[in-house]
Write a protein that holds these residues in place. Sequence first.
Motif, PDB file in Angstrom:
ATOM      1  N   LYS A 462     -22.908  38.053  53.828  1.00  0.00           N
ATOM      2  CA  LYS A 462     -22.323  39.379  53.936  1.00  0.00           C
ATOM      3  C   LYS A 462     -23.405  40.444  54.075  1.00  0.00           C
ATOM      4  O   LYS A 462     -24.552  40.253  53.657  1.00  0.00           O
ATOM      5  N   THR A 463     -23.032  41.577  54.671  1.00  0.00           N
ATOM      6  CA  THR A 463     -23.970  42.678  54.887  1.00  0.00           C
ATOM      7  C   THR A 463     -24.090  43.517  53.622  1.00  0.00           C
ATOM      8  O   THR A 463     -23.089  43.803  52.957  1.00  0.00           O
ATOM      9  N   CYS A 464     -25.320  43.900  53.297  1.00  0.00           N
ATOM     10  CA  CYS A 464     -25.543  44.724  52.104  1.00  0.00           C
ATOM     11  C   CYS A 464     -24.844  46.071  52.273  1.00  0.00           C
ATOM     12  O   CYS A 464     -24.901  46.695  53.342  1.00  0.00           O
ATOM     13  N   HIS A 496     -30.430  40.337  46.884  1.00  0.00           N
ATOM     14  CA  HIS A 496     -29.604  39.326  46.219  1.00  0.00           C
ATOM     15  C   HIS A 496     -28.183  39.358  46.777  1.00  0.00           C
ATOM     16  O   HIS A 496     -27.496  40.381  46.709  1.00  0.00           O
ATOM     17  N   GLY A 497     -27.753  38.228  47.351  1.00  0.00           N
ATOM     18  CA  GLY A 497     -26.353  38.069  47.730  1.00  0.00           C
ATOM     19  C   GLY A 497     -25.926  38.727  49.024  1.00  0.00           C
ATOM     20  O   GLY A 497     -24.730  38.752  49.323  1.00  0.00           O
ATOM     21  N   CYS A 498     -26.845  39.277  49.793  1.00  0.00           N
ATOM     22  CA  CYS A 498     -26.450  39.924  51.042  1.00  0.00           C
ATOM     23  C   CYS A 498     -27.658  39.997  51.966  1.00  0.00           C
ATOM     24  O   CYS A 498     -28.749  39.543  51.623  1.00  0.00           O
ATOM     25  N   GLN A 499     -27.485  40.586  53.148  1.00  0.00           N
ATOM     26  CA  GLN A 499     -28.581  40.771  54.083  1.00  0.00           C
ATOM     27  C   GLN A 499     -28.452  42.118  54.777  1.00  0.00           C
ATOM     28  O   GLN A 499     -27.366  42.666  54.907  1.00  0.00           O
ATOM     29  N   TYR A 500     -29.598  42.653  55.194  1.00  0.00           N
ATOM     30  CA  TYR A 500     -29.612  43.846  56.039  1.00  0.00           C
ATOM     31  C   TYR A 500     -29.769  43.379  57.483  1.00  0.00           C
ATOM     32  O   TYR A 500     -30.820  42.875  57.873  1.00  0.00           O
ATOM     33  N   SER A 501     -28.704  43.514  58.244  1.00  0.00           N
ATOM     34  CA  SER A 501     -28.751  43.025  59.622  1.00  0.00           C
ATOM     35  C   SER A 501     -29.703  43.882  60.452  1.00  0.00           C
ATOM     36  O   SER A 501     -29.773  45.100  60.298  1.00  0.00           O
ATOM     37  N   HIS A 723     -40.610  23.723  61.792  1.00  0.00           N
ATOM     38  CA  HIS A 723     -39.764  24.911  61.788  1.00  0.00           C
ATOM     39  C   HIS A 723     -38.889  24.925  60.536  1.00  0.00           C
ATOM     40  O   HIS A 723     -38.409  23.899  60.097  1.00  0.00           O
ATOM     41  N   TYR A 724     -38.710  26.081  59.982  1.00  0.00           N
ATOM     42  CA  TYR A 724     -37.818  26.178  58.840  1.00  0.00           C
ATOM     43  C   TYR A 724     -37.113  27.527  58.895  1.00  0.00           C
ATOM     44  O   TYR A 724     -37.618  28.498  59.431  1.00  0.00           O
ATOM     45  N   THR A 725     -35.933  27.582  58.345  1.00  0.00           N
ATOM     46  CA  THR A 725     -35.177  28.829  58.294  1.00  0.00           C
ATOM     47  C   THR A 725     -34.482  28.907  56.948  1.00  0.00           C
ATOM     48  O   THR A 725     -33.766  27.984  56.569  1.00  0.00           O
ATOM     49  N   LEU A 726     -34.685  29.987  56.259  1.00  0.00           N
ATOM     50  CA  LEU A 726     -33.997  30.201  54.985  1.00  0.00           C
ATOM     51  C   LEU A 726     -32.857  31.179  55.228  1.00  0.00           C
ATOM     52  O   LEU A 726     -32.967  32.372  55.009  1.00  0.00           O
ATOM     53  N   GLY A 727     -31.771  30.655  55.727  1.00  0.00           N
ATOM     54  CA  GLY A 727     -30.635  31.520  55.974  1.00  0.00           C
ATOM     55  C   GLY A 727     -30.854  32.410  57.174  1.00  0.00           C
ATOM     56  O   GLY A 727     -31.925  32.474  57.759  1.00  0.00           O
ATOM     57  N   LYS A 728     -29.801  33.114  57.559  1.00  0.00           N
ATOM     58  CA  LYS A 728     -29.875  33.977  58.732  1.00  0.00           C
ATOM     59  C   LYS A 728     -30.838  35.131  58.524  1.00  0.00           C
ATOM     60  O   LYS A 728     -31.522  35.559  59.432  1.00  0.00           O
ATOM     61  N   TYR A 729     -30.901  35.654  57.313  1.00  0.00           N
ATOM     62  CA  TYR A 729     -31.759  36.822  57.096  1.00  0.00           C
ATOM     63  C   TYR A 729     -33.225  36.476  57.270  1.00  0.00           C
ATOM     64  O   TYR A 729     -33.977  37.176  57.921  1.00  0.00           O
ATOM     65  N   PHE A 730     -33.625  35.350  56.680  1.00  0.00           N
ATOM     66  CA  PHE A 730     -35.040  34.958  56.767  1.00  0.00           C
ATOM     67  C   PHE A 730     -35.431  34.770  58.218  1.00  0.00           C
ATOM     68  O   PHE A 730     -36.495  35.202  58.655  1.00  0.00           O
ATOM     69  N   VAL A 776     -20.596  42.391  63.183  1.00  0.00           N
ATOM     70  CA  VAL A 776     -21.266  41.397  64.012  1.00  0.00           C
ATOM     71  C   VAL A 776     -21.346  40.109  63.223  1.00  0.00           C
ATOM     72  O   VAL A 776     -21.831  40.089  62.095  1.00  0.00           O
ATOM     73  N   SER A 777     -20.902  39.013  63.783  1.00  0.00           N
ATOM     74  CA  SER A 777     -20.936  37.724  63.086  1.00  0.00           C
ATOM     75  C   SER A 777     -22.366  37.316  62.809  1.00  0.00           C
ATOM     76  O   SER A 777     -23.232  37.435  63.659  1.00  0.00           O
ATOM     77  N   THR A 778     -22.599  36.842  61.607  1.00  0.00           N
ATOM     78  CA  THR A 778     -23.936  36.388  61.226  1.00  0.00           C
ATOM     79  C   THR A 778     -23.947  34.886  61.076  1.00  0.00           C
ATOM     80  O   THR A 778     -24.907  34.338  60.610  1.00  0.00           O
TER      81      THR A 778
END
Length: 778
Positions: A462-464, A496-501, A723-730, A776-778
């Motif tokens: 979810k978006t912050c 914590h618990g969200c991301q800034y798109s 390659h590694y990715t920690l979630g969409k935000y990372f 926007v879908s994340t």
Amino acid sequence: LLGTFTDLQLPLVTPDCSGQPGLSRASTARNVSQSSTIIEQAHDILKAQDLSVIIKAYVLVTSLTPLRAFIHSTTTVWHPPKKKHFTIKLKRFFEIFFRNSSPQQAFNNMKEAINKLLLITEVFSKSSSSGPNSFNQCSQCFQMLTFDIGFSMSIHPVVLKVHENFDFQVENESTIQDQISKELLFEDTFKFLLSNESSTSSFIEALQKIYGSSVSKDGTYNREDEQCFSLEQIHSMITFIKELKSLGQFELLFPSSAPKIQMLLHDLYRMVDPMRRLNSVLTVHWLLSSVLQHFQFMNKEAHTNLSESCTVKNKNTMCLLKIFTSPQLDLNPQFNPKIREYYAEVPFDMVTVKIGAEPSNCQCHVHLDDKNGPSNANYPLGLGLNKVIILLTDDSQPSPEVVSSYRITIYREDRPSLPLFDDYMMCGFVQDCASKIRPEESCGLQPLSHEYLSAISQTVFKTCEAGDTKGQWIVPCLSCSDNRTCDWREITWQPHGCQYSVLAKPELQRCVEGRRILFIGDSTNRGMMYYLIERVNKTLQEWQKTHDVKCYHNINEGKTFISYSYYPQFWMNANQRPTFEKALEQLLQRSRPLENTDQTVLIVGGVQWLNSNHLQIIQKIFNMINYGKQHLVIVKSIGMGFHLPVDGIHSLSQAEVQNLWNENLIILDTAKNLGYEVVDTFVITMGRYKEFLQGKCGCHFHEVVKSNPSEERPHITMTLSRHYTLGKYFGSQSKPSQLQDYATNSQSPYHVRGPINQVYSEILLSRLCANKRQFVST
């Protein structure tokens, strides 16, 4: 070779099959070039040496004894695992590849490595040519060597192979551009070789004009007492230096001026004629250094008459000084009162240095930075380049005059960083243990739990909903107990618990279309403004350290208006400074017409001057002009700064810095109660307070740098272990980084740099567009 010159610490990769402790004297260059084929074993070499990139340096040797060699300004950059390559100017490559460390020092290290090999070859050649089987050497011969040189994250190179001819091998991937590059290299080489100009004869002629009889026609230099020069002589000197710079695409390879290397060169050249004739590059190097020093002494006096020039020079000699630093800096070159420019490098953890100087004559005084500055001061050291100016003034006259100046450039290294390995763990931190803002909470790197990593790695995030969502910095490390094992290039801020798109450019442009965005605050607020301008326009056409009101009408193709007012004007007397109320009223007046809608945006904030009273003033002024809550106000909270004991500015104690935490909470709560958006920069900067850039406040986490639009900007990336990715935000964090570093308009003269500023500026953009963007879908 390595066994013979053990003290030289040659940066060579030796093939496994070579069992010899040294090389035969008659075929040094050939044997050096007989290492394993780089193309065939590139992957193994990169893995074994931890190299990220290989370049080809093209070196033209016109004489071995004495050594005269030139390096071409063009290089081929090669990523062997992917077999990708491109051609670029050497210096531009170093500026890009080592942009976070020391480009010039890395460039110098490469030239020094080449010099070491060539000088050893010269020594062997001298010995072989003077023995019973000596032969007459060709005086007009030349050879183009190609050095395959590898770099990792370190600024120190590794010589992988020396081709005894011109080598432009790119396997079967040769392109039309490759053919053009090869032709240009050949053309430059033969233009240089077939030129009628003789650098040695030009040198002798220039020295004869400058020193008169002190240089004989056979090149012997008689070092007599210094003298004053006429304008004609100074002109000859300047002309000669320009001629040296116009050698074309080749640069003369001079030996290093570092003390240890100079001692080594002295040993290598023990066979030089004691008369010190111009038959050695060392002698030429010494003479050229002397000329350049005199040029530095004279260039400011070139338009004065002879007697005035002599007077100024005598005063300069009279006012020779001593420089001291604490901690002790390793100045390069070693301090000499006649040399004006110095360079030093310091590690990441050195954040301040005390510098002072003493004149040798009581009529002279020393001042740092300006004519009224102190004779010694404690300086903050931002990441990258820092410059300190030392002025010598003659106070024997009614009006003191500057008789000479010195400049010390200090380069502070970035955090020591290891490339990411397969066996890494994720660590998080909020505050540094060396400066605990909240003593009751943990500090330093802490291992992240599997539950936390699982939560931030979900595919839908979810978006912050606010700009002060609690969070932490996360970084991959081999061990959370040792910050030297981390890959600091991959650090990211994780709420914590969200991301800034991260908004794409078209979406951001739609968000700010038709809006009037007003900034009021100090230089940290100004840095966010310039970041916004570059993100919207994809270019930054103008930049200045504005300390007044400035309006920009050329944003988003003229569809967006931005204005800025600097506050507070700290350089003025307290009773003469405009109040915050007056400064805001002036900004509003200059920014009209304004709508009473969210098309009008006010962004306010700074380092530590902001308090809750300023927010009440904003509300009061908007009520007076009948603005309801339809307009948008975004408050940038306070941040780290003024935490270092720097002379000339007020610095905060550790207890006072800790009190900022509570002050910051009051600001955030007041802003939200008034219906304002917030961006909490204090929690973001307090854990990385050592990563400030230039500025006495220690509070700048951005810098605006000049771009170079005349040369291409290839996208150079480091190959990670996996390659590694920690979630969409990372994963999304790389988007603004790529935009800022590589995808900017090639015609942009300026660029905003700074990863910490980038993080909170992106949060600002998310709040600016919170009600404007579609989901926007994340």
